[in-house]
Design a protein around this motif. Structure first.
Motif, PDB file in Angstrom:
ATOM      1  N   ALA A 118       0.831  -1.207   0.000  1.00 51.81           N
ATOM      2  CA  ALA A 118       0.000   0.000   0.000  1.00 51.81           C
ATOM      3  C   ALA A 118       0.864   1.255   0.000  1.00 51.81           C
ATOM      4  CB  ALA A 118      -0.928  -0.007   1.211  1.00 51.81           C
ATOM      5  N   ARG A 119       1.952   1.244   0.734  1.00 52.27           N
ATOM      6  CA  ARG A 119       2.844   2.403   0.760  1.00 52.27           C
ATOM      7  C   ARG A 119       3.491   2.629  -0.607  1.00 52.27           C
ATOM      8  NH1 ARG A 119       5.261   1.260   6.823  1.00 52.27           N
ATOM      9  NH2 ARG A 119       3.815   2.680   7.927  1.00 52.27           N
ATOM     10  N   LEU A 120       3.906   1.561  -1.266  1.00 51.39           N
ATOM     11  CA  LEU A 120       4.466   1.694  -2.612  1.00 51.39           C
ATOM     12  C   LEU A 120       3.415   2.228  -3.580  1.00 51.39           C
ATOM     13  CD1 LEU A 120       6.554  -1.614  -2.862  1.00 51.39           C
ATOM     14  CD2 LEU A 120       7.430   0.719  -2.608  1.00 51.39           C
ATOM     15  N   ASN A 121       2.197   1.702  -3.472  1.00 50.52           N
ATOM     16  CA  ASN A 121       1.117   2.181  -4.338  1.00 50.52           C
ATOM     17  C   ASN A 121       0.805   3.652  -4.075  1.00 50.52           C
ATOM     18  OD1 ASN A 121       0.849  -0.339  -5.487  1.00 50.52           O
ATOM     19  ND2 ASN A 121      -0.771  -0.994  -4.077  1.00 50.52           N
ATOM     20  N   LEU A 122       0.890   4.053  -2.808  1.00 51.64           N
ATOM     21  CA  LEU A 122       0.620   5.452  -2.464  1.00 51.64           C
ATOM     22  C   LEU A 122       1.691   6.369  -3.054  1.00 51.64           C
ATOM     23  CD1 LEU A 122      -1.092   7.516  -0.961  1.00 51.64           C
ATOM     24  CD2 LEU A 122       0.280   7.070   1.086  1.00 51.64           C
TER      25      LEU A 122
ATOM     26  N   SER B 292       2.998  10.395  -7.031  1.00 55.37           N
ATOM     27  CA  SER B 292       3.836  10.840  -8.146  1.00 55.37           C
ATOM     28  C   SER B 292       2.970  11.185  -9.360  1.00 55.37           C
ATOM     29  CB  SER B 292       4.841   9.748  -8.499  1.00 55.37           C
ATOM     30  OG  SER B 292       5.605  10.117  -9.611  1.00 55.37           O
ATOM     31  N   LYS B 293       1.969  10.341  -9.635  1.00 49.68           N
ATOM     32  CA  LYS B 293       1.054  10.613 -10.749  1.00 49.68           C
ATOM     33  C   LYS B 293       0.266  11.901 -10.502  1.00 49.68           C
ATOM     34  CE  LYS B 293       0.285   5.882 -12.393  1.00 49.68           C
ATOM     35  NZ  LYS B 293      -0.724   4.807 -12.583  1.00 49.68           N
TER      36      LYS B 293
ATOM     37  N   SER C 108      -6.444   9.260  -2.467  1.00 46.39           N
ATOM     38  CA  SER C 108      -7.264   9.165  -1.251  1.00 46.39           C
ATOM     39  C   SER C 108      -7.641   7.718  -0.947  1.00 46.39           C
ATOM     40  CB  SER C 108      -8.530  10.012  -1.400  1.00 46.39           C
ATOM     41  OG  SER C 108      -8.202  11.374  -1.593  1.00 46.39           O
ATOM     42  N   LYS C 109      -7.976   6.974  -2.013  1.00 50.95           N
ATOM     43  CA  LYS C 109      -8.363   5.571  -1.844  1.00 50.95           C
ATOM     44  C   LYS C 109      -7.205   4.755  -1.263  1.00 50.95           C
ATOM     45  CE  LYS C 109      -9.719   1.528  -4.550  1.00 50.95           C
ATOM     46  NZ  LYS C 109      -9.989   1.010  -5.914  1.00 50.95           N
TER      47      LYS C 109
ATOM     48  N   LEU D 168      -4.343   2.309   3.330  1.00 51.08           N
ATOM     49  CA  LEU D 168      -3.160   2.232   4.185  1.00 51.08           C
ATOM     50  C   LEU D 168      -3.529   2.524   5.638  1.00 51.08           C
ATOM     51  CD1 LEU D 168      -0.129   1.922   4.586  1.00 51.08           C
ATOM     52  CD2 LEU D 168       0.144   4.338   3.943  1.00 51.08           C
ATOM     53  N   ASP D 169      -4.350   3.545   5.846  1.00 52.82           N
ATOM     54  CA  ASP D 169      -4.789   3.865   7.211  1.00 52.82           C
ATOM     55  C   ASP D 169      -5.559   2.705   7.830  1.00 52.82           C
ATOM     56  OD1 ASP D 169      -3.616   6.344   7.013  1.00 52.82           O
ATOM     57  OD2 ASP D 169      -5.474   7.394   6.472  1.00 52.82           O
TER      58      ASP D 169
END
Length: 415
Positions: free
Chosen positions: A108-112, A117-118, A202-203, A208-209
């Protein structure tokens, strides 16, 4: 004394000795006969079963309830406090293995980071693109102003020149209007794209939260007061370190109310016919032989179930304890004496003393120096004895096994 009298006396003595030997000598080897007297008194029938003590009021201690949301299953228990520990609200109970959750947190952190970045790139692209559009609009506005000024100053120019300027001004006005419309469209497109990438951020951030909150819930704390009793696995064993919980059964332990206890037991197919709701019970405890608590049958199962490891059918019986004792704990083995019926002032004999032939029930009754086969009418029975309704009297002596030589003797019917 003449010879005739001596012969008569000798004959009587010989007969007396023969009878004394016949009735009072010990049976031959292997022919020991046991007797018992017909007793009169209270007759009690009990069904005795072994069960397990449990509380009727439990507060559950569960693991996380949203494991299914994160596609987690079979989470191992990493640590637990000893069973029987007295806990208060907020006390530590145990911990689950966080390996699977930590892996999802890393993802999740990598995806965030990728989504952020996007989002930043889209923000820069939008800013640059709209800035270029605004500059184009400004340039067109300046060109229009220049053309208007030039047209205003050309009142003395040839008509062809004036016409050309008018056409240029009209074209610039049209281009400016089109550019403004395009700008508004591009602005809406940019805003929509920013919302899209922002929503993705946000998703992922919420995911992650939620994962971080889930990780916190992997440390189990008590939300009530009481004594820790660990729940059972599907195979009947209690949960311990190394056991697993699933989204469908996240329970780990219970906090039983020790003032509200019951005994869960099972009766076989023969005994279950005698057991009814509201029958009185004496409940004992193997761990404390001196402790006996009155109870009452509260529920009798209508459908049997297979006894573990056997094809024997048993029926569940629930017994409520009408009292309590500070030594009693859930999981203790109970000995339940269920009083199925009780009669006062009745005659009874051991079950071994009663025989039957052609639907006639009879006993071997000692009658003086002989033995009589006597018909009897029997009533209710328990595991040891049977009630005699007719055919015998208090104090009569009956045999507990069949005396030899009397099989063909006629049965004396009840008058």
């Amino acid at each position: 004394m003449n010879k005739k009298k001596i012969a008569i006396i000798s004959s009587v003595v010989i007969v007396a000795l023969f009878l004394a030997y016949y009735f009072f000598s010990s049976p031959a080897e292997g022919e020991t006969y046991l007797t018992t007297k017909v007793n009169k008194g209270n007759f009690v029938s009990e069904v005795i079963t072994s069960g397990e003590a449990q509380s009727t009021s439990l507060k559950k201690i569960n693991g996380p309830s949203n494991l299914r949301k994160f596609r987690l299953r079979d989470i191992k228990i990493q640590d637990l406090v000893p069973e029987g520990t007295i806990v208060k609200v907020g006390d530590y109970v145990g911990r689950l293995d966080p390996t699977d959750v930590n892996e999802q947190i890393i993802d999740a952190r990598l995806n965030l980071e990728t989504a952020l970045s996007k989002f930043t790139q889209q923000q820069l692209d939008t800013t640059l693109s709209l800035k270029q559009e605004r500059n184009t609009i400004k340039d067109l506005s300046f060109s229009m102003e220049e053309t208007r000024l030039e047209l205003k100053q050309s009142i003395y120019e040839p008509p062809a020149t004036i016409k050309k300027l008018e056409i240029n001004l009209e074209k610039l006005e049209r281009d400016l209007k089109e550019k403004k419309e395009n700008y508004n469209i591009k602005k809406r497109q940019a805003n929509a794209k920013m919302v899209e990438v922002g929503t993705e951020v946000s998703k992922i951030r919420k995911e992650l939260d939620d994962l971080l909150d889930l990780l916190k819930s992997f440390t189990i704390y008590s939300d009530g007061e009481g004594m820790i009793t660990y729940d059972k696995n599907w195979d009947g064993s209690k949960k311990k370190v190394g056991s697993t919980i699933s989204p469908w059964n996240p329970s780990i332990a219970s906090l039983p109310d020790l003032t509200k206890m019951e005994s869960k037991t099972y009766a076989n197919e023969v005994d279950i016919r005698k057991i009814k709701k509201d029958l009185p019970v004496k409940v004992g405890f193997d761990a404390f032989p001196d402790v006996v608590i009155d109870g009452i049958v509260t529920d009798v199962a209508n459908v049997g179930e297979n006894k573990r490891g056997s094809d024997i059918k048993v029926f569940q019986v629930m017994i409520k304890l009408n009292g309590t004792n500070e030594n009693i704990r859930p999981g203790m083995t109970t000995s339940n004496k269920i009083l199925t019926f009780e009669r006062n002032d009745v005659l009874s004999v051991p079950l071994e003393a009663v025989f039957s032939k052609d639907s006639i029930t009879y006993v071997y009754k000692k009658s003086g120096f002989s033995i009589a086969k006597k018909q009897v009418k029997i009533g209710d029975s328990n595991n040891d004895a049977v009630i005699i309704e007719e055919g015998l009297a208090e104090g009569d002596v009956v045999y507990l096994n069949k005396p030899k030589g009397y099989e063909a003797t006629q049965i004396a019917k009840i008058n």
